[in-house]
Design a protein around this motif. Structure first.
Motif, PDB file in Angstrom:
ATOM      1  N   GLN A  40     -31.796 -55.540 -48.042  1.00 33.62           N
ATOM      2  CA  GLN A  40     -32.160 -56.652 -47.769  1.00 33.62           C
ATOM      3  C   GLN A  40     -31.904 -57.998 -48.491  1.00 33.62           C
ATOM      4  O   GLN A  40     -32.234 -58.980 -47.724  1.00 33.62           O
ATOM      5  CB  GLN A  40     -33.945 -56.169 -48.085  1.00 33.62           C
ATOM      6  N   ASP A  72     -31.463 -52.980 -58.967  1.00 34.77           N
ATOM      7  CA  ASP A  72     -31.870 -51.950 -58.238  1.00 34.77           C
ATOM      8  C   ASP A  72     -30.919 -51.936 -56.855  1.00 34.77           C
ATOM      9  O   ASP A  72     -30.994 -52.863 -56.043  1.00 34.77           O
ATOM     10  CB  ASP A  72     -33.186 -52.136 -57.753  1.00 34.77           C
ATOM     11  N   ASP A  73     -30.271 -50.924 -56.603  1.00 32.24           N
ATOM     12  CA  ASP A  73     -29.442 -50.923 -55.421  1.00 32.24           C
ATOM     13  C   ASP A  73     -30.360 -50.758 -54.321  1.00 32.24           C
ATOM     14  O   ASP A  73     -29.727 -51.226 -53.129  1.00 32.24           O
ATOM     15  CB  ASP A  73     -28.479 -49.411 -55.610  1.00 32.24           C
ATOM     16  N   ARG A  74     -31.512 -50.387 -54.288  1.00 34.33           N
ATOM     17  CA  ARG A  74     -32.144 -50.350 -52.881  1.00 34.33           C
ATOM     18  C   ARG A  74     -32.425 -51.766 -52.498  1.00 34.33           C
ATOM     19  O   ARG A  74     -32.788 -51.748 -51.444  1.00 34.33           O
ATOM     20  CB  ARG A  74     -33.355 -49.789 -53.362  1.00 34.33           C
ATOM     21  N   ALA A  75     -32.341 -52.841 -53.141  1.00 42.66           N
ATOM     22  CA  ALA A  75     -32.702 -53.985 -52.969  1.00 42.66           C
ATOM     23  C   ALA A  75     -31.182 -54.696 -52.061  1.00 42.66           C
ATOM     24  O   ALA A  75     -31.562 -55.685 -51.303  1.00 42.66           O
ATOM     25  CB  ALA A  75     -32.895 -54.970 -54.203  1.00 42.66           C
ATOM     26  N   ASP A  88     -40.471 -51.316 -57.215  1.00 43.16           N
ATOM     27  CA  ASP A  88     -41.198 -50.585 -56.124  1.00 43.16           C
ATOM     28  C   ASP A  88     -42.334 -51.516 -55.252  1.00 43.16           C
ATOM     29  O   ASP A  88     -42.334 -51.178 -54.134  1.00 43.16           O
ATOM     30  CB  ASP A  88     -41.794 -49.438 -56.489  1.00 43.16           C
ATOM     31  N   ASN A 106     -26.763 -57.843 -58.667  1.00 42.83           N
ATOM     32  CA  ASN A 106     -26.608 -56.379 -57.994  1.00 42.83           C
ATOM     33  C   ASN A 106     -25.306 -56.382 -57.277  1.00 42.83           C
ATOM     34  O   ASN A 106     -25.304 -56.458 -56.062  1.00 42.83           O
ATOM     35  CB  ASN A 106     -27.745 -56.206 -57.537  1.00 42.83           C
ATOM     36  N   SER A 161     -22.099 -55.611 -55.089  1.00 41.23           N
ATOM     37  CA  SER A 161     -21.780 -54.326 -54.292  1.00 41.23           C
ATOM     38  C   SER A 161     -20.682 -54.834 -53.373  1.00 41.23           C
ATOM     39  O   SER A 161     -20.676 -55.991 -52.840  1.00 41.23           O
ATOM     40  CB  SER A 161     -23.095 -54.024 -53.456  1.00 41.23           C
ATOM     41  N   LEU A 216     -39.793 -54.531 -53.571  1.00 33.25           N
ATOM     42  CA  LEU A 216     -38.919 -54.424 -52.586  1.00 33.25           C
ATOM     43  C   LEU A 216     -39.565 -54.629 -51.017  1.00 33.25           C
ATOM     44  O   LEU A 216     -38.849 -55.166 -50.287  1.00 33.25           O
ATOM     45  CB  LEU A 216     -38.412 -52.951 -52.723  1.00 33.25           C
TER      46      LEU A 216
END
Length: 251
Positions: free
Chosen positions: A69, A63-66, A37, A92, A94, A40
């Motif tokens: 970006q 962490d998929d949120r990264a 957190d 990660n 994707s 990011l």
């Protein structure tokens, strides 16, 4: 595809190492892992060092949120940020990253970045990366060819048509690449692909190449990797050749 001048940019021994070797560890044995957190927002920082640090964190943390970006950072003006982003996307993987990784591979002058990209594309296990990986194993500098050869083994999970397309460049690399480590990776990848193939002409051609490498390659490591691949596949013809040559003290 790449000039002789670029071949001088990368140190051969260093660049055949694992793709993550040049990414320093973010933490020591006692310190906790960085908080994603907190990291990011740093992916969008104006400071190069902060962007690079944040990208390196996601080489270790999933962490998929990264991912969005990190994809943006593939176009960062700093090559150290780009290479860190490529490795982080390898950690990660994707489907959304595949096309941006391919686009960056086709544009990037930096061999370290392309090395990270082919490693990441292998981890993504996506049919779209096949043409890029086969081109890389045939035409790029040695460090990139090495990891493209390994990444082609990941095509084993994508079905027969993809496997068949991955076999010829690996056979060519096993027979012709001047770098023994690359020939070894080609042998290993052919073994991984053959384990997922029916016994047909393409399979037999791959086994022929492994037998040839085991019997004739000048490098002991390549011969051992070709032998190991045939043992894992369990091909009767390959096993017979291994037994015969070893009994005859061929080497």
């Amino acid at each position: 595809m790449y000039s002789d001048d670029e071949l001088k940019v990368l140190d051969i021994e260093a660049d055949l190492a694992d793709p993550l070797d040049e990414i320093p560890a973010i933490e020591d044995e006692v310190a906790p892992k960085p908080d994603p957190d907190e990291m990011l927002p740093l992916l969008m920082a104006s400071d190069i060092q902060q962007r690079m640090l944040a990208a390196r964190v996601f080489c270790d943390i999933q962490d998929d949120r990264a991912i969005p970006q990190l994809i943006n950072l593939l176009s960062d003006p700093c090559p150290l940020v780009r290479v860190s982003a490529a490795y982080a996307l390898g950690r990660n993987p994707s489907p959304d990253a595949v096309e941006p990784l391919i686009d960056r591979y086709n544009q990037d002058w930096n061999g370290y970045v392309r090395k990270g990209i082919v490693w990441a594309l292998g981890n993504c296990r996506d049919r779209r990366s096949l043409n890029t990986l086969t081109d890389a194993v045939k035409n790029d500098i040695s460090a990139v060819r090495l990891w493209a050869a390994s990444s082609l083994a990941q095509m084993a999970s994508l079905g027969y048509d993809t496997i068949v397309a991955a076999v010829p460049p690996l056979i060519e690399g096993l027979r012709r690449d001047p770098v023994a480590a690359i020939r070894s990776n080609c042998a290993w990848s052919l073994g991984e692909l053959c384990r997922e193939m029916p016994s047909n002409v393409v399979y037999a051609t791959a086994i022929d190449a492994l037998i040839e490498a085991f019997a004739e390659d000048e490098d002991t490591g390549v011969r051992e990797d070709a032998k190991s691949s045939m043992l894992k596949v369990g091909d009767a013809r390959g096993l017979q050749v291994i037994e015969t040559l070893e009994q005859e003290d061929w080497f």
